[in-house]
Design a protein around this motif. Structure first.
Motif, PDB file in Angstrom:
ATOM      1  N   GLU A  98       0.752  14.775  -7.299  1.00  0.00           N
ATOM      2  CA  GLU A  98       1.323  14.187  -6.096  1.00  0.00           C
ATOM      3  C   GLU A  98       2.223  15.199  -5.387  1.00  0.00           C
ATOM      4  O   GLU A  98       2.274  15.244  -4.163  1.00  0.00           O
ATOM      5  N   ARG A 104      -0.505  15.247   1.942  1.00  0.00           N
ATOM      6  CA  ARG A 104      -1.918  14.904   2.210  1.00  0.00           C
ATOM      7  C   ARG A 104      -2.413  13.862   1.219  1.00  0.00           C
ATOM      8  O   ARG A 104      -3.483  13.999   0.625  1.00  0.00           O
ATOM      9  N   LEU A 105      -1.605  12.826   1.006  1.00  0.00           N
ATOM     10  CA  LEU A 105      -1.968  11.843  -0.010  1.00  0.00           C
ATOM     11  C   LEU A 105      -3.113  10.946   0.441  1.00  0.00           C
ATOM     12  O   LEU A 105      -3.799  10.353  -0.371  1.00  0.00           O
ATOM     13  N   GLY A 106      -3.331  10.868   1.747  1.00  0.00           N
ATOM     14  CA  GLY A 106      -4.405  10.037   2.258  1.00  0.00           C
ATOM     15  C   GLY A 106      -4.056   8.564   2.187  1.00  0.00           C
ATOM     16  O   GLY A 106      -2.905   8.189   2.035  1.00  0.00           O
ATOM     17  N   GLY A 107      -5.079   7.720   2.278  1.00  0.00           N
ATOM     18  CA  GLY A 107      -4.854   6.289   2.269  1.00  0.00           C
ATOM     19  C   GLY A 107      -4.410   5.805   3.638  1.00  0.00           C
ATOM     20  O   GLY A 107      -4.009   6.587   4.491  1.00  0.00           O
ATOM     21  N   SER A 108      -4.522   4.496   3.836  1.00  0.00           N
ATOM     22  CA  SER A 108      -4.057   3.894   5.078  1.00  0.00           C
ATOM     23  C   SER A 108      -3.537   2.517   4.732  1.00  0.00           C
ATOM     24  O   SER A 108      -3.460   2.166   3.554  1.00  0.00           O
ATOM     25  N   LEU A 109      -3.179   1.755   5.744  1.00  0.00           N
ATOM     26  CA  LEU A 109      -2.539   0.472   5.498  1.00  0.00           C
ATOM     27  C   LEU A 109      -3.348  -0.385   4.518  1.00  0.00           C
ATOM     28  O   LEU A 109      -2.811  -0.985   3.603  1.00  0.00           O
ATOM     29  N   LEU A 110      -4.656  -0.419   4.728  1.00  0.00           N
ATOM     30  CA  LEU A 110      -5.474  -1.274   3.873  1.00  0.00           C
ATOM     31  C   LEU A 110      -6.118  -0.508   2.727  1.00  0.00           C
ATOM     32  O   LEU A 110      -6.584  -1.090   1.765  1.00  0.00           O
ATOM     33  N   LYS A 111      -6.148   0.828   2.880  1.00  0.00           N
ATOM     34  CA  LYS A 111      -6.788   1.634   1.844  1.00  0.00           C
ATOM     35  C   LYS A 111      -5.709   2.313   1.008  1.00  0.00           C
ATOM     36  O   LYS A 111      -4.969   3.137   1.503  1.00  0.00           O
ATOM     37  N   PRO A 112      -5.604   1.936  -0.283  1.00  0.00           N
ATOM     38  CA  PRO A 112      -4.559   2.550  -1.094  1.00  0.00           C
ATOM     39  C   PRO A 112      -4.815   4.035  -1.332  1.00  0.00           C
ATOM     40  O   PRO A 112      -5.939   4.511  -1.167  1.00  0.00           O
ATOM     41  N   ILE A 113      -3.777   4.732  -1.716  1.00  0.00           N
ATOM     42  CA  ILE A 113      -3.914   6.143  -2.071  1.00  0.00           C
ATOM     43  C   ILE A 113      -4.875   6.245  -3.250  1.00  0.00           C
ATOM     44  O   ILE A 113      -4.747   5.533  -4.235  1.00  0.00           O
ATOM     45  N   TYR A 115      -5.621   7.977  -6.190  1.00  0.00           N
ATOM     46  CA  TYR A 115      -4.990   8.958  -7.076  1.00  0.00           C
ATOM     47  C   TYR A 115      -6.013   9.777  -7.853  1.00  0.00           C
ATOM     48  O   TYR A 115      -5.764  10.937  -8.177  1.00  0.00           O
TER      49      TYR A 115
ATOM     50  N   TYR B 180       2.773  -2.670  -4.255  1.00  0.00           N
ATOM     51  CA  TYR B 180       1.649  -1.932  -3.670  1.00  0.00           C
ATOM     52  C   TYR B 180       2.160  -0.845  -2.720  1.00  0.00           C
ATOM     53  O   TYR B 180       1.690   0.293  -2.742  1.00  0.00           O
ATOM     54  N   THR B 183       3.714   2.107  -4.753  1.00  0.00           N
ATOM     55  CA  THR B 183       2.867   2.872  -5.670  1.00  0.00           C
ATOM     56  C   THR B 183       1.586   3.361  -5.030  1.00  0.00           C
ATOM     57  O   THR B 183       1.021   4.362  -5.452  1.00  0.00           O
ATOM     58  N   ARG B 184       1.106   2.690  -3.999  1.00  0.00           N
ATOM     59  CA  ARG B 184      -0.212   3.035  -3.489  1.00  0.00           C
ATOM     60  C   ARG B 184      -0.256   3.305  -1.985  1.00  0.00           C
ATOM     61  O   ARG B 184      -1.317   3.492  -1.420  1.00  0.00           O
ATOM     62  N   GLN B 185       0.914   3.278  -1.358  1.00  0.00           N
ATOM     63  CA  GLN B 185       0.927   3.515   0.082  1.00  0.00           C
ATOM     64  C   GLN B 185       1.732   4.767   0.379  1.00  0.00           C
ATOM     65  O   GLN B 185       2.750   5.035  -0.241  1.00  0.00           O
ATOM     66  N   ARG B 186       1.256   5.523   1.363  1.00  0.00           N
ATOM     67  CA  ARG B 186       1.920   6.764   1.702  1.00  0.00           C
ATOM     68  C   ARG B 186       3.397   6.545   2.038  1.00  0.00           C
ATOM     69  O   ARG B 186       4.264   7.239   1.553  1.00  0.00           O
ATOM     70  N   ARG B 189       5.471   6.027  -1.014  1.00  0.00           N
ATOM     71  CA  ARG B 189       5.647   7.262  -1.790  1.00  0.00           C
ATOM     72  C   ARG B 189       6.620   8.192  -1.076  1.00  0.00           C
ATOM     73  O   ARG B 189       7.434   8.844  -1.704  1.00  0.00           O
ATOM     74  N   TYR B 190       6.530   8.238   0.252  1.00  0.00           N
ATOM     75  CA  TYR B 190       7.436   9.113   1.006  1.00  0.00           C
ATOM     76  C   TYR B 190       8.878   8.641   0.874  1.00  0.00           C
ATOM     77  O   TYR B 190       9.805   9.459   0.792  1.00  0.00           O
TER      78      TYR B 190
END
Lengths: 503, 323
Positions: A98, A104-113, A115, B180, B183-186, B189-190
């Motif tokens: 990370e 550049r972790l990617g992901g969007s509101l509906l699409k989780p990162i 990993y 969520y 752990t899984r959203q930019r 994490r930021y």
């Protein structure tokens, strides 16, 4: 050769010190460019100006021949400039992967990162550096060397056209360095322009094509081909002022009584088996690279950190220094911090208040209350003696130049009349004239019987001042050298000790 | 197997979990009514609202700041929610969405000023606390809005099935969303990256300013959410909603292992922290102990939790220095 990135006549001042004046550098695509200079010569400042952390006062930056100016690291990254700074810059509780791909972790509101793909890509960059690390590992569990390599992997992952590396090999083993160099050579063949800052001249000569040397914030040379320059030439360009640091006479204190002795000392910070003897009137130097544990040792001696094993003796008596106040009041030990803005001085207070803090207790104890008159009487002669340039004693210390601030830091301990003075990097960020003055002062003090423990990364300064030098690395004392005032001989011996343990 | 147990024990929620299990067990033994359906329902109602309040503060702790205006934003959203239904006769859902937007706006304003000026969040949110509270009192004239639709009242006071109240539903959804997010959203994490090492985050190309704004905006939404839930539970738009949130909002995340310097928070730990506070409050009532003691115990609990976290942090920093 055409330059990919160019800096022309860059100048930059910080309050009290001119960091760069008219510095130019030309980085070509497909080459490795060395940036050399002593500590405080302006290398890191130049890098921070190129990457938009600092704004130049004057001068021009050109990328592909076009002028540019970045408003911060984000824009530099977007323009294809990757950088590994001298200080470590990682998020300790985040994983390696990370950290490498943080922006550049990617992901969007509906699409989780995702990993899995983050770790997969991070693994790719780790593999390039032959680093056998699991990208899921938390960064806080890594050694300093591994953190440095992770930062290099992070810079590589940006696939930048320009890669700025500020002392990337400072804490690496030779095996890690070899892997890094073969990768840098490959990047060069791919057309990347690499700027390489290092103190290790052997390394620089091994892999760099061109070299720029800075000295006291000016070009000592600008983008010369490395082939024309030998090791001696580089040293001369870097130091170039042998005559300006006159060497002190050789002194022998081996019969003087010891004032500070450490026997097999270990500290809570990780020092072990530290032995040293500081004798009356002597200047004992402690040399080591960044992270060797010198400042930490000094702070342990003055009671800021705990000594867990071994004995500390002051004037031959076993000492229990439990706090910095103990060190000052009971054992008469003063410490001039390397970080005078954060630790040495209270910038928003006056010259008088700063200089007199250590003696408040003494003055107040005598009269019950503290009066400005008594304090002024104690401080004023010293301010005059050291020729501090200040409009008045009421002037705020933050408004003085770096050199004058450093004089105030010293006056604090002169006023307290300490017997043992620990001086940490006394000439960082100050002008040459003040530097020479402070050298003279330290020598005079020691001649008059004060014992000085000198910590500096500035090797010429060390050779000019110290009577004996301890080489330190990884929180251990690696060896002791009696100073002969011969720079080349001392440099070789010290580096020999420091690198003896690294394989 | 042993290694796994050890890892669970070292996690943030293990301590609070053990306290709940042992403490709850002991109380149940002494006072069997503690486990009655009614009592559990009361506990869950308190936990539902308080968990959302705690998460609102937790986000800001995660970025390494404080938000003193959590209660004021929640209170303003609460009376707006009630007022829009009473005065404008808006349907509850629309009123709730608008109230959430008010929370978002209030938080964003905090974040914008903090990011722009670089003044500490403590000072900015102290000022905005006063402003939001003043607007609240200006709108309500310190009088509650009484006319709350029956559907809203029912939502706050009836059970889905015994003994689980409806209010648990928005709490669970919020908890999952925040988890969520972190752990899984930019953005999440930021927020933790900036809290963990602001300088490093900036040099990595993260926009620290917009991250701060986001954190406060999210905190504002969560505070508004808690305010709306409280209107449903109290069955009126009380202007004093939010006045007593501050201590709890810090206590629960800290009990749950949050590092006040930022960079590390635990959603599960925070929720368990809320549960601990609820059980203690409940126990004092059951044993008929003077309610002023709740405050004293809560204060003691914060000191204890901060102490434990400080110990852990010192150990963590030391492990970073290791060569």
């Amino acid at each position: 050769m055409k330059s990919l990135l160019e800096a022309q006549k860059i100048s930059k001042s910080f309050p009290g010190v001119k960091a760069l004046s008219d510095v130019s550098i030309h980085l070509a695509a497909g080459s490795i460019h060395a940036l050399l200079g002593e500590n405080g010569a302006g290398k890191s400042t130049l890098i921070k100006i190129i990457t938009g952390i600092h704004r130049p006062d004057s001068g021009e930056l050109l990328l592909d021949g076009k002028p540019f100016h970045f408003n911060g690291p984000r824009e530099a990254i977007a323009a294809g400039i990757g950088v590994v700074h001298q200080e470590r810059n990682l998020i300790p509780r985040f994983s390696i992967g990370e950290n490498i791909l943080l922006d550049r972790l990617g992901g969007s509101l509906l699409k989780p990162i995702d990993y899995d793909s983050v770790y997969q890509e991070a693994k790719h960059w780790l593999d390039l550096l032959e680093l056998d690390l699991d990208p899921r590992t938390q960064v806080s569990q890594l050694s300093v060397a591994k953190m440095q390599l992770v930062e290099i992997a992070k810079a590589l992952s940006l696939q930048s056209r320009v890669l700025l590396l500020d002392e990337p090999t400072a804490s690496l083993t030779s095996h890690e360095t070899v892997a890094l160099f073969s990768l840098l050579k490959k990047l060069r063949n791919d057309g990347v322009s690499i700027l390489f800052v290092s103190h290790k001249l052997e390394e620089v000569q091994e892999i760099c094509d061109t070299v720029t040397v800075l000295r006291d914030g000016r070009n000592a040379c600008d983008s010369q081909p490395m082939t024309n320059l030998g090791r001696q030439d580089l040293v001369r360009l870097m130091i170039g002022r042998n005559e300006q640091i006159p060497n002190a006479d050789l002194r022998d204190h081996s019969t003087a009584e010891p004032v500070l002795e450490l026997f097999e000392v270990a500290t809570e910070l990780g020092h072990a088996n530290i032995n040293l003897t500081l004798r009356k009137g002597e200047i004992l130097g402690i040399y080591g690279l960044v992270g060797a544990g010198r400042t930490e040792l000094a702070k342990s001696i003055i009671g800021r950190y705990r000594v867990t094993q071994g004995d500390v003796l002051v004037n031959g008596q076993k000492a229990r220094i439990n706090s910095v106040a103990d060190a000052i009041d009971t054992y008469s030990i003063g410490y001039v911090s390397e970080d005078r803005k954060q630790e040495g001085l209270i910038l928003i207070h006056s010259v008088l208040d700063n200089a007199s803090i250590p003696i408040w207790k003494r003055l107040a104890a005598r009269f019950g209350i503290l009066t400005d008159k008594d304090v002024t009487a104690a401080i004023s002669p010293l301010v005059n003696m050291l020729e501090v340039r200040t409009p008045s004693l009421q002037q705020l210390v933050g408004l003085l130049s770096g050199g004058n601030q450093q004089k105030i830091s010293l006056i604090k301990w002169l006023a307290a009349n300490v017997h043992i003075l620990i001086v940490d990097e006394p000439s960082v960020g100050i002008d040459i004239k003040t530097k020479a003055y402070i050298h003279e002062l330290l020598r005079k003090l020691s001649d008059e019987g004060t014992s000085v423990l000198l910590i500096t990364s500035d090797l010429p300064e060390m050779v000019a001042l110290a009577d004996r030098i301890l080489a330190m690395d990884q929180y251990r004392v690696k060896g002791e050298i009696v100073n002969s005032r011969n720079y080349d001989e001392m440099s070789e011996k010290i580096m020999g000790y420091i690198h003896s343990s690294k394989g | 197997m042993n290694a796994r147990i050890l890892r669970y024990l070292q996690s943030d929620w293990a301590g609070p979990f053990l306290i709940i299990a042992i403490g709850g067990g002991a109380i149940a033994l002494l006072k069997p009514t503690f486990l009655s359906a009614f009592n559990i329902q009361v506990l869950l109602l308190a936990i539902s609202v308080n968990a959302v309040i705690a998460l609102s503060q937790m986000i800001i702790i995660g970025i390494g700041q404080m938000n003193l205006s959590v209660g004021a934003i929640g209170g303003l959203a609460a009376i707006s929610f009630a007022g829009m239904m009473q005065v404008w006769e808006l349907p509850p859902l629309i009123a709730a969405i608008l109230a959430l937007l008010i929370g978002f706006g209030g938080g964003l304003a905090n974040g914008f000023i903090i990011a722009r000026t670089g003044i500490s969040a403590f000072v900015i949110t102290l000022a905005s606390l006063s402003i939001f509270k003043g607007i609240n009192l200006g709108i309500t004239k310190a009088q509650p809005f009484y006319h709350i639709p029956d559907s809203v009242k029912a939502f706050g006071n009836t059970v889905m099935f015994d003994p689980i109240p409806w209010l648990v539903l928005p709490m669970v959804v919020t908890v999952l969303l925040v988890f969520y997010l972190l752990t899984r959203q930019r953005v999440g994490r930021y927020i933790l990256a900036v809290g963990g090492n602001l300088h490093a985050a900036e040099l990595s190309g993260i926009s620290v300013k917009s991250t701060i704004m986001w954190a406060h905006a999210i905190s504002g939404i969560l505070a508004a959410m808690a305010g709306i839930m409280l209107v449903a539970r109290l069955q009126l738009g009380q202007p004093s909603i939010g006045d007593d949130w501050l201590i709890l909002s810090f206590a629960a995340p800290v009990i749950g292992g949050a590092v006040l310097a930022g960079g590390h928070v635990s959603v599960a730990g925070t929720v368990l922290g809320v549960v601990i506070v609820a059980i203690i409050t409940q126990a004092l009532v059951l044993f008929e102990i003077d309610p002023f003691l709740v405050q004293v115990v809560l204060g003691g609990l914060i000191l204890w939790a901060v102490g434990i976290n400080r110990l852990r942090e010192v150990r963590f920093q030391k492990s970073l220095k290791r060569i």
